[in-house]
Design an enzyme around this catalytic site. Sequence first.
Site, PDB file in Angstrom:
ATOM      1  N   CYS A 132       0.798  -1.225   0.000  1.00  4.63           N
ATOM      2  CA  CYS A 132       0.000   0.000   0.000  1.00  4.63           C
ATOM      3  C   CYS A 132       0.826   1.268   0.000  1.00  4.63           C
ATOM      4  O   CYS A 132       0.279   2.358  -0.080  1.00  4.63           O
ATOM      5  CB  CYS A 132      -0.945  -0.005   1.199  1.00  4.63           C
ATOM      6  SG  CYS A 132      -0.085  -0.014   2.768  1.00  4.63           S
ATOM      7  N   ASP A 135       2.758   2.408   2.547  1.00  9.99           N
ATOM      8  CA  ASP A 135       2.997   2.983   3.864  1.00  9.99           C
ATOM      9  C   ASP A 135       4.472   2.815   4.251  1.00  9.99           C
ATOM     10  O   ASP A 135       5.056   1.760   4.023  1.00  9.99           O
ATOM     11  CB  ASP A 135       2.143   2.301   4.936  1.00  9.99           C
ATOM     12  CG  ASP A 135       0.654   2.554   4.761  1.00  9.99           C
ATOM     13  OD1 ASP A 135       0.299   3.533   4.086  1.00  9.99           O
ATOM     14  OD2 ASP A 135      -0.146   1.772   5.306  1.00  9.99           O
ATOM     15  N   CYS A 158      -1.655   6.041   4.987  1.00  4.88           N
ATOM     16  CA  CYS A 158      -3.078   6.327   5.175  1.00  4.88           C
ATOM     17  C   CYS A 158      -3.383   6.668   6.634  1.00  4.88           C
ATOM     18  O   CYS A 158      -2.547   6.499   7.528  1.00  4.88           O
ATOM     19  CB  CYS A 158      -3.906   5.132   4.718  1.00  4.88           C
ATOM     20  SG  CYS A 158      -3.720   3.671   5.758  1.00  4.88           S
ATOM     21  N   CYS A 171      -2.052  -2.149   8.178  1.00  2.00           N
ATOM     22  CA  CYS A 171      -1.612  -0.848   8.688  1.00  2.00           C
ATOM     23  C   CYS A 171      -1.112  -0.954  10.122  1.00  2.00           C
ATOM     24  O   CYS A 171      -0.206  -0.232  10.523  1.00  2.00           O
ATOM     25  CB  CYS A 171      -2.752   0.164   8.630  1.00  2.00           C
ATOM     26  SG  CYS A 171      -3.347   0.481   6.959  1.00  2.00           S
TER      27      CYS A 171
END
Length: 121
Positions: free
Chosen positions: A38, A40, A64, A107
Amino acid sequence: MLSLSFQVVDHYENPRNVGSLDKTSKNVGTGLVGAPACGDVMKLQIQVDDKGKIVDARFKTFGCGSAIASSSLATEWVKGKTVEEALTIKNTDIAKELCLPPVKLHCSRSVLFPPHHGPTG
């Protein structure tokens, strides 16, 4: 559209412990983790006293809102714990506290890779 919990929004809009510690200090450990899936990228630093207790924690996260919230919460949870106690915190604990949906579990996972001991370059 993905609905985020109050806790995620709170930690995203009011992140705790953002910043950096002195990476050249002998009692500061730094971990840098990226999540290629993603995009990150998270840096987590801890400062440990002579008794092995985490006295400060800082983070910088590029990602995010869920990644930022996970980093923020992790720094709050590790302060005051020994390194050994901090290592028992699981990403699922953070995900549960923040009410992260399964699609956002990654995350919280990246936050809890243990920092390297000692300075990093």
